[in-house]
Design a protein around this motif. Structure first.
Motif, PDB file in Angstrom:
ATOM      1  N   LYS A 198       0.828  -1.205   0.000  1.00 12.70           N
ATOM      2  CA  LYS A 198       0.000   0.000   0.000  1.00 12.70           C
ATOM      3  C   LYS A 198       0.866   1.260   0.000  1.00 12.70           C
ATOM      4  O   LYS A 198       0.579   2.229  -0.710  1.00 12.70           O
ATOM      5  CB  LYS A 198      -0.937   0.003   1.208  1.00 12.70           C
ATOM      6  CG  LYS A 198      -2.103  -0.956   1.090  1.00 12.70           C
ATOM      7  CD  LYS A 198      -3.035  -0.829   2.284  1.00 12.70           C
ATOM      8  CE  LYS A 198      -4.241  -1.748   2.139  1.00 12.70           C
ATOM      9  NZ  LYS A 198      -5.144  -1.659   3.315  1.00 12.70           N
ATOM     10  N   THR A 199       1.915   1.249   0.806  1.00 13.72           N
ATOM     11  CA  THR A 199       2.786   2.422   0.880  1.00 13.72           C
ATOM     12  C   THR A 199       3.422   2.716  -0.470  1.00 13.72           C
ATOM     13  O   THR A 199       3.421   3.862  -0.942  1.00 13.72           O
ATOM     14  CB  THR A 199       3.886   2.211   1.939  1.00 13.72           C
ATOM     15  OG1 THR A 199       3.278   1.948   3.208  1.00 13.72           O
ATOM     16  CG2 THR A 199       4.745   3.461   2.075  1.00 13.72           C
ATOM     17  N   ILE A 200       3.968   1.693  -1.110  1.00 15.42           N
ATOM     18  CA  ILE A 200       4.626   1.880  -2.407  1.00 15.42           C
ATOM     19  C   ILE A 200       3.617   2.333  -3.464  1.00 15.42           C
ATOM     20  O   ILE A 200       3.929   3.164  -4.327  1.00 15.42           O
ATOM     21  CB  ILE A 200       5.322   0.571  -2.829  1.00 15.42           C
ATOM     22  CG1 ILE A 200       6.473   0.252  -1.876  1.00 15.42           C
ATOM     23  CG2 ILE A 200       5.842   0.677  -4.266  1.00 15.42           C
ATOM     24  CD1 ILE A 200       7.119  -1.098  -2.137  1.00 15.42           C
ATOM     25  N   SER A 201       2.400   1.814  -3.394  1.00 14.42           N
ATOM     26  CA  SER A 201       1.389   2.169  -4.400  1.00 14.42           C
ATOM     27  C   SER A 201       0.988   3.638  -4.326  1.00 14.42           C
ATOM     28  O   SER A 201       0.442   4.187  -5.282  1.00 14.42           O
ATOM     29  CB  SER A 201       0.148   1.288  -4.228  1.00 14.42           C
ATOM     30  OG  SER A 201      -0.580   1.658  -3.067  1.00 14.42           O
ATOM     31  N   HIS A 202       1.261   4.284  -3.195  1.00 15.14           N
ATOM     32  CA  HIS A 202       0.903   5.701  -3.053  1.00 15.14           C
ATOM     33  C   HIS A 202       2.029   6.642  -3.483  1.00 15.14           C
ATOM     34  O   HIS A 202       1.861   7.866  -3.470  1.00 15.14           O
ATOM     35  CB  HIS A 202       0.530   6.001  -1.598  1.00 15.14           C
ATOM     36  CG  HIS A 202      -0.814   5.470  -1.198  1.00 15.14           C
ATOM     37  ND1 HIS A 202      -1.969   5.761  -1.899  1.00 15.14           N
ATOM     38  CD2 HIS A 202      -1.197   4.667  -0.174  1.00 15.14           C
ATOM     39  CE1 HIS A 202      -2.997   5.162  -1.316  1.00 15.14           C
ATOM     40  NE2 HIS A 202      -2.558   4.484  -0.270  1.00 15.14           N
ATOM     41  N   LEU A 203       3.190   6.099  -3.864  1.00 14.56           N
ATOM     42  CA  LEU A 203       4.312   6.961  -4.267  1.00 14.56           C
ATOM     43  C   LEU A 203       4.015   7.690  -5.573  1.00 14.56           C
ATOM     44  O   LEU A 203       4.371   8.848  -5.761  1.00 14.56           O
ATOM     45  CB  LEU A 203       5.586   6.123  -4.414  1.00 14.56           C
ATOM     46  CG  LEU A 203       6.162   5.536  -3.120  1.00 14.56           C
ATOM     47  CD1 LEU A 203       7.371   4.671  -3.430  1.00 14.56           C
ATOM     48  CD2 LEU A 203       6.527   6.636  -2.131  1.00 14.56           C
ATOM     49  N   ASN A 204       3.363   6.994  -6.490  1.00  7.14           N
ATOM     50  CA  ASN A 204       2.987   7.597  -7.767  1.00  7.14           C
ATOM     51  C   ASN A 204       1.596   8.195  -7.619  1.00  7.14           C
ATOM     52  O   ASN A 204       0.591   7.522  -7.788  1.00  7.14           O
ATOM     53  CB  ASN A 204       3.004   6.535  -8.874  1.00  7.14           C
ATOM     54  CG  ASN A 204       2.510   7.078 -10.204  1.00  7.14           C
ATOM     55  OD1 ASN A 204       2.651   8.267 -10.493  1.00  7.14           O
ATOM     56  ND2 ASN A 204       1.918   6.202 -11.012  1.00  7.14           N
ATOM     57  N   TYR A 205       1.529   9.476  -7.282  1.00  2.00           N
ATOM     58  CA  TYR A 205       0.228  10.087  -7.006  1.00  2.00           C
ATOM     59  C   TYR A 205      -0.041  11.263  -7.941  1.00  2.00           C
ATOM     60  O   TYR A 205       0.872  11.898  -8.466  1.00  2.00           O
ATOM     61  CB  TYR A 205       0.138  10.545  -5.545  1.00  2.00           C
ATOM     62  CG  TYR A 205       1.148  11.614  -5.144  1.00  2.00           C
ATOM     63  CD1 TYR A 205       0.885  12.961  -5.375  1.00  2.00           C
ATOM     64  CD2 TYR A 205       2.350  11.269  -4.549  1.00  2.00           C
ATOM     65  CE1 TYR A 205       1.803  13.941  -5.005  1.00  2.00           C
ATOM     66  CE2 TYR A 205       3.279  12.230  -4.171  1.00  2.00           C
ATOM     67  CZ  TYR A 205       3.005  13.561  -4.410  1.00  2.00           C
ATOM     68  OH  TYR A 205       3.910  14.522  -4.061  1.00  2.00           O
ATOM     69  N   GLU A 206      -1.325  11.534  -8.128  1.00  2.00           N
ATOM     70  CA  GLU A 206      -1.765  12.662  -8.947  1.00  2.00           C
ATOM     71  C   GLU A 206      -3.032  13.248  -8.352  1.00  2.00           C
ATOM     72  O   GLU A 206      -3.733  12.582  -7.573  1.00  2.00           O
ATOM     73  CB  GLU A 206      -2.028  12.208 -10.392  1.00  2.00           C
ATOM     74  CG  GLU A 206      -0.802  11.740 -11.147  1.00  2.00           C
ATOM     75  CD  GLU A 206      -1.135  11.311 -12.573  1.00  2.00           C
ATOM     76  OE1 GLU A 206      -2.295  11.518 -12.995  1.00  2.00           O
ATOM     77  OE2 GLU A 206      -0.240  10.772 -13.251  1.00  2.00           O
TER      78      GLU A 206
END
Length: 446
Positions: free
Chosen positions: A215-223
């Motif tokens: 979950k943490t890694i999936s939030h690194l690429n944010y828009e």
């Protein structure tokens, strides 16, 4: 602490001496050990023993007095009974609580037992190792600011002057990991995971680590996300958060207090899509903190709340059941006032549908993983909510974290706008639930 039978014997002899004919006693004792760590070092270690005994006495005028104590030896129990007896003179004269008619009915045969507690050093070592693995798993993860590993033993009992005598004991352990990222020129991102089981040895530490990391890694690429109406998919935890925030919908005490979205005449009405069914099931096999009786001694059971979109039952104490001409459901918490609350939710599909939705092929769908600020963003009496959330915008398999946004609407409209209930369920600390698809919800971007 004396045995429940010894407490019952003390209470019977003392009540006879004081001229008390009618009384009941509910008690619980919690032994808990918890640890927190910070960068490989113990940050906080706590151990506690919390005991609470509630004594209720009815006088000859049928008024009730209530007192609490932590002392259940003969002298302490005598003082509590005497104090409650004196307090009964000033008891409420309307809607006076009474014994549950099911206080002596058989409870479900559920295997509840205590596990041997782990040493504090083991708790610290396990949590330090989990923190280390999370920090080393990705260069962007700078800290695990919120973490905790705890174990708890719980003993409960209920008895009354008409021969009711119940007791049970159980153990459970819990782990919480919440990591935070730091990247040059980027906003910090965070995510967490929780696991609960009967003991430290049975705790899924690896699963908790994996979920928190992914979950943490999936939030690194944010828009940023554009404001507008979206098809929204609620995770199990997010949907159960909404269900809990609006539990007055089926809480009989809230209904009688006129602090509910329902009225006594709401039973049998269509309040949700036929695709949804909702149960409260204290005895569900996945409920680690299962209870076989409530604060009034009523056996707990599986209660259908919403069946294919129709409101079918309310949650009751003995008092609300009497006033609404129903049966107690095993959801009472006793104190100065008897309150009503849920145990463990079970959400599942209602009617079958030919439609099937998949996130892998969905277009412009928002997946909400976690709802925040429920204490401030929910108006439970009006049914409205406006809540920040963690989630992703999903478009044909591409998953992009949403920088900052809120979701708003009316809970009753959400229930009626459900277009799909996935067949596969997820186990959370508060219940069992699949992902829920809802059409046309308002999302406001930053």
């Amino acid at each position: 602490m004396p045995t429940v039978q010894e407490i019952a014997d003390y209470a019977e002899s003392t009540a006879s001496k004081l001229g008390i004919r009618k009384y009941d006693i509910y008690g619980s004792s919690v032994d808990e050990t918890s640890v927190q760590v910070d960068r490989g070092e113990p940050k906080q270690v706590k151990a506690s023993n919390r005991s609470s005994v509630i004594v209720r006495v009815w006088n000859n005028d049928h008024l009730i007095g209530v007192t609490t104590t932590t002392d259940v030896d003969p002298k302490g129990l005598e003082l509590a009974l005497k104090t409650a007896q004196e307090a009964s003179t000033f008891g409420a004269k309307e809607h006076i609580p009474d014994f549950s008619p099911e206080a002596t009915a058989p409870t479900a045969e559920v295997k509840l037992e205590k596990r041997s507690p782990a040493a504090v050093a083991d708790l610290i070592d396990q949590l330090i190792a989990a923190e280390k693995q999370l920090l080393e798993a990705h260069e962007a993860i700078a800290s695990v600011p919120y973490n905790g590993l705890s174990q708890r033993d719980v003993d409960r009992f209920y008895l009354n002057s008409e021969g009711a005598l119940r007791k049970e004991a159980r153990s459970y352990a819990s782990l919480y990991l919440y990591s935070k990222t730091e990247q040059p020129g980027r906003k910090p991102r965070s995510a967490g995971a929780v696991r609960v089981n009967h003991s430290l040895a049975e705790l899924d530490i690896k699963g908790c680590l994996t979920e928190a990391l992914e979950k943490t890694i999936s939030h690194l690429n944010y828009e940023k996300v554009r404001s507008g109406k979206y098809r929204v998919v609620f995770s199990a935890e997010a949907f159960l958060s909404l269900i809990g925030a609006f539990s007055n919908l089926y809480n009989a005490q809230s209904i009688l207090d006129k602090r509910s979205l329902s009225t006594p005449d709401s039973l049998g009405s269509q309040i949700a899509s036929p695709l949804l069914s909702l149960y409260d099931d204290a005895l569900h096999p996945e409920n680690v903190s299962a209870e076989t009786f409530d604060g009034e001694g009523t056996p707990t059971r599986r209660i259908s709340l919403i069946e294919q979109g129709v409101l079918t039952h309310f949650l009751h104490s003995a008092g609300t059941a009497k006033r609404l001409h129903a049966q107690p459901t095993g959801h009472a918490d006793i104190g100065a006032k008897v309150s009503v609350g849920p145990h463990f939710y079970h959400v599942l599909p209602g009617t079958t549908t030919d439609s099937a939705f998949q996130l892998e092929t969905a277009e412009n769908v928002i997946l909400i993983d976690d709802l925040q600020a429920l204490h401030a963003g929910v108006n439970a009496l009006q049914g409205s909510f406006s809540l920040p959330f963690d989630g992703w915008l999903i478009n044909r398999g591409e998953k992009v974290s949403i920088e900052s946004a809120t979701v708003a609407g009316d809970f009753r409209d959400v229930l009626k706008s459900i277009i799909y209930v996935e067949p596969e369920v997820e186990v959370t600390p508060g219940g069992v639930c699949p992902r829920i698809w809802v059409d046309q919800l308002s999302v406001t971007g930053e």
